[in-house]
Design an enzyme around this catalytic site. Structure first.
Site, mmCIF file in Angstrom:
data_model
loop_
_atom_site.group_PDB
_atom_site.id
_atom_site.type_symbol
_atom_site.label_atom_id
_atom_site.label_comp_id
_atom_site.label_asym_id
_atom_site.label_seq_id
_atom_site.Cartn_x
_atom_site.Cartn_y
_atom_site.Cartn_z
ATOM 1 N N HIS A 226 6.840 -2.575 5.162
ATOM 2 C CA HIS A 226 5.650 -2.604 4.303
ATOM 3 C C HIS A 226 5.806 -3.689 3.241
ATOM 4 O O HIS A 226 6.846 -3.794 2.611
ATOM 5 C CB HIS A 226 5.458 -1.255 3.612
ATOM 6 C CG HIS A 226 4.836 -0.231 4.500
ATOM 7 N ND1 HIS A 226 3.691 0.432 4.180
ATOM 8 C CD2 HIS A 226 5.202 0.233 5.718
ATOM 9 C CE1 HIS A 226 3.367 1.264 5.158
ATOM 10 N NE2 HIS A 226 4.279 1.162 6.107
ATOM 11 N N TYR B 93 10.097 -1.049 -7.298
ATOM 12 C CA TYR B 93 9.761 -0.299 -6.085
ATOM 13 C C TYR B 93 10.592 -0.785 -4.894
ATOM 14 O O TYR B 93 11.139 0.016 -4.139
ATOM 15 C CB TYR B 93 8.261 -0.434 -5.790
ATOM 16 C CG TYR B 93 7.753 0.577 -4.788
ATOM 17 C CD1 TYR B 93 7.329 1.833 -5.202
ATOM 18 C CD2 TYR B 93 7.718 0.280 -3.424
ATOM 19 C CE1 TYR B 93 6.874 2.772 -4.294
ATOM 20 C CE2 TYR B 93 7.261 1.210 -2.504
ATOM 21 C CZ TYR B 93 6.841 2.450 -2.948
ATOM 22 O OH TYR B 93 6.402 3.384 -2.040
ATOM 23 N N LYS C 8 12.882 6.841 -4.924
ATOM 24 C CA LYS C 8 14.223 6.302 -5.181
ATOM 25 C C LYS C 8 15.371 7.225 -4.757
ATOM 26 O O LYS C 8 16.523 6.789 -4.699
ATOM 27 C CB LYS C 8 14.378 6.004 -6.682
ATOM 28 C CG LYS C 8 13.582 4.801 -7.133
ATOM 29 C CD LYS C 8 14.219 3.504 -6.669
ATOM 30 C CE LYS C 8 13.250 2.354 -6.665
ATOM 31 N NZ LYS C 8 12.910 1.846 -5.340
ATOM 32 N N TYR D 206 -1.313 5.343 -3.410
ATOM 33 C CA TYR D 206 -1.016 6.203 -4.554
ATOM 34 C C TYR D 206 -2.319 6.372 -5.308
ATOM 35 O O TYR D 206 -2.816 5.417 -5.911
ATOM 36 C CB TYR D 206 0.024 5.541 -5.460
ATOM 37 C CG TYR D 206 1.436 5.515 -4.899
ATOM 38 C CD1 TYR D 206 1.825 4.599 -3.929
ATOM 39 C CD2 TYR D 206 2.402 6.418 -5.362
ATOM 40 C CE1 TYR D 206 3.125 4.569 -3.430
ATOM 41 C CE2 TYR D 206 3.695 6.401 -4.876
ATOM 42 C CZ TYR D 206 4.049 5.469 -3.907
ATOM 43 O OH TYR D 206 5.337 5.465 -3.423
ATOM 44 N N PRO E 13 9.832 12.160 -7.108
ATOM 45 C CA PRO E 13 9.724 11.304 -5.917
ATOM 46 C C PRO E 13 8.695 10.176 -6.015
ATOM 47 O O PRO E 13 8.597 9.365 -5.092
ATOM 48 C CB PRO E 13 9.312 12.294 -4.813
ATOM 49 C CG PRO E 13 8.701 13.441 -5.524
ATOM 50 C CD PRO E 13 9.356 13.520 -6.864
HETATM 51 C C1 PHB Z 1 7.218 9.542 1.838
HETATM 52 O O1 PHB Z 1 6.771 8.828 2.740
HETATM 53 O O2 PHB Z 1 7.738 10.642 2.072
HETATM 54 C C2 PHB Z 1 7.154 9.065 0.428
HETATM 55 C C3 PHB Z 1 6.630 7.815 0.161
HETATM 56 C C4 PHB Z 1 6.559 7.372 -1.140
HETATM 57 C C5 PHB Z 1 6.990 8.171 -2.177
HETATM 58 C C6 PHB Z 1 7.528 9.426 -1.910
HETATM 59 C C7 PHB Z 1 7.606 9.869 -0.603
HETATM 60 O O3 PHB Z 1 6.881 7.741 -3.451
#
Ligand code: PHB
Ligand code: APR
Length: 385
Positions: free
Chosen positions: A72, A380, A292, A196, A288
């Protein structure tokens, strides 16, 4: 029974440590209280930094990850009726992340350990730590394992950290007034990149695992249960929080797994005591939102592997003595970033109108200033390893 490194926990930290030590000719035994099936099915996060991918590939456990992992080059922040792309290729050229489920990493590591004749024991009962100051050993299910060093890789709820005498370690902790409901569904992702989404109803995240499996999270009250979230309610809420921009439709499908994860930041200092070294969630956890947790566990294990290699090849404890200091800088950077992303995107019931205006100003800044967006992007994708 004797081994050089007794490892508690067969999560990503314990398994990777065992494998990296094996590659350096150092013996270990991994003791895991759950079954192999359980740890291989446990659905967790899935964003791997480049340093994590490189570590797994260099260790010879990256073949399937390179085949099936999804690279990504950006994420979307969605709020106020519009989507805003954080373009890694522009902001942090040459750096990206790979989406690959943590339990797939665990499966690959277990397969590699067993293929190399590694000693990984599942469903081990009553692991206890002894002699941490000088002559460490582990007891479990009536057996005794003498070790030179113990690695506590047994997660946040493990036995390692509580085995250190009271008053030696300091704990730094923040609880958030919400949890995440995580959902895995058999449906093609409705977006190519992660979304997000910040809304007045709360935060939602659209992630994925493969071209046919999607992963979603919803901000929920801290005491939420999966019983309160039948499938239909989940899809209604995901639609309400994600279908907020013109032309976007969320495709629904069969939900195959759901669970509630509390949101917490937590750090142990130092991450070691005597002959015990803590790695991964045993030492620290992050909310989460910044993705990280797994990456920090891998970073710890890399540092610990170098230190143990030095110790076993030269007898020098120099790197081992500095293990915690070497890890904590990255740990605190990740704590700050995870807190920052969490406050940027979640709805806080305690917020007044002033707080909500501040949050809007913050997210407007992140999506309109290259400097602010670069801060997000470089954290990130992960700081250099
Ligand atoms: C996930 O794909 O499980 C995932 C992706 C981004 C995050 C947390 C979990 O910030
Ligand atoms: N005895 C033996 N094993 C134990 C014990 C115990 N008393 N307590 C816990 N364990 C095992 C757990 O069953 C689990 O398999 O230790 C393992 C710890 O693994 P993880 O929780 O996955 O932690 P870690 O390896 O540090 O990985 C960190 O996992 O929680 C996620 O988001 C986090 O991605 C991060 C990653």
């Amino acid at each position: 029974m004797r081994t050089q490194v007794g490892i508690i926990g067969a999560g990503p930290a314990g398994l990777l440590l065992s494998h990296l030590l094996h590659l350096r000719g150092i013996s270990s035994v991994v003791l895991e209280k759950r079954s192999r099936d359980y740890v291989e099915r446990r659905v967790r996060a899935g964003v791997l930094e480049q340093g994590t991918v490189d570590t797994l590939v260099e260790a010879g456990v990256g073949a399937r990850l390179l085949r099936e992992g999804l690279p990504h080059h950006g994420i979307e922040l969605r709020y106020g009726g519009a989507g805003h792309r954080i373009a890694f290729e522009k902001l942090v050229p040459g750096r990206s992340i790979t989406v690959y489920g943590q339990q797939e990493v665990v499966k690959d590591l277990i397969a590699a350990r067993l293929e190399a004749g590694g000693d990984v024991r599942f469903e081990v009962e009553d692991v206890a730590l002894h002699g941490l100051e000088a002559e460490p050993y582990l007891t479990f299910g009536g057996e005794r394992l003498d070790c030179d060093v113990i690695a506590g890789c047994d997660g946040f709820h493990g036995v390692s950290r509580p085995s250190v005498p009271d008053g030696v370690l300091s704990f730094f902790e923040r609880d958030y007034p919400f949890a995440w409901l995580g959902v895995l569904a058999e449906v093609a992702p409705s977006s190519e990149e992660l979304i997000y989404s910040q809304t007045e109803r709360g935060f939602a995240l659209h992630s994925m695992r493969s071209p046919t499996v999607s992963r979603f999270y919803l901000q929920v009250p801290p005491d939420a249960t999966t019983e309160e979230w039948p499938d239909e309610r989940i899809w209604d809420e995901l639609k309400a929080r994600l279908e907020t921009v013109p032309g976007f439709t969320l495709t629904t499908g069969r939900i195959i797994e759901k669970g509630v994860t509390p949101m917490r930041g937590f750090v142990t200092e130092p991450m070691q005591y005597g002959r015990l070294y803590l790695a991964g969630d045993a030492a620290h956890i992050v909310p989460p939102t910044g993705a990280k947790g797994l990456n920090l566990a891998v970073a710890d294990v890399r540092v610990l592997t170098e230190a143990l290699d030095r110790f076993f090849s030269t007898g020098s404890t120099g790197l081992l003595d500095g293990y915690s200091d070497a890890c904590l800088k990255r740990v605190w950077r990740a704590q700050h970033f995870s807190w920052w992303m969490t406050t940027l995107l979640h709805t806080f019931d305690s917020d007044d109108d002033y707080g909500r205006r501040l949050q809007r100003s913050h997210i407007d800044y992140v999506t309109s200033s290259d400097a602010a967006a670069t801060t997000l992007a470089e954290n990130y994708v992960g700081l250099p390893w």
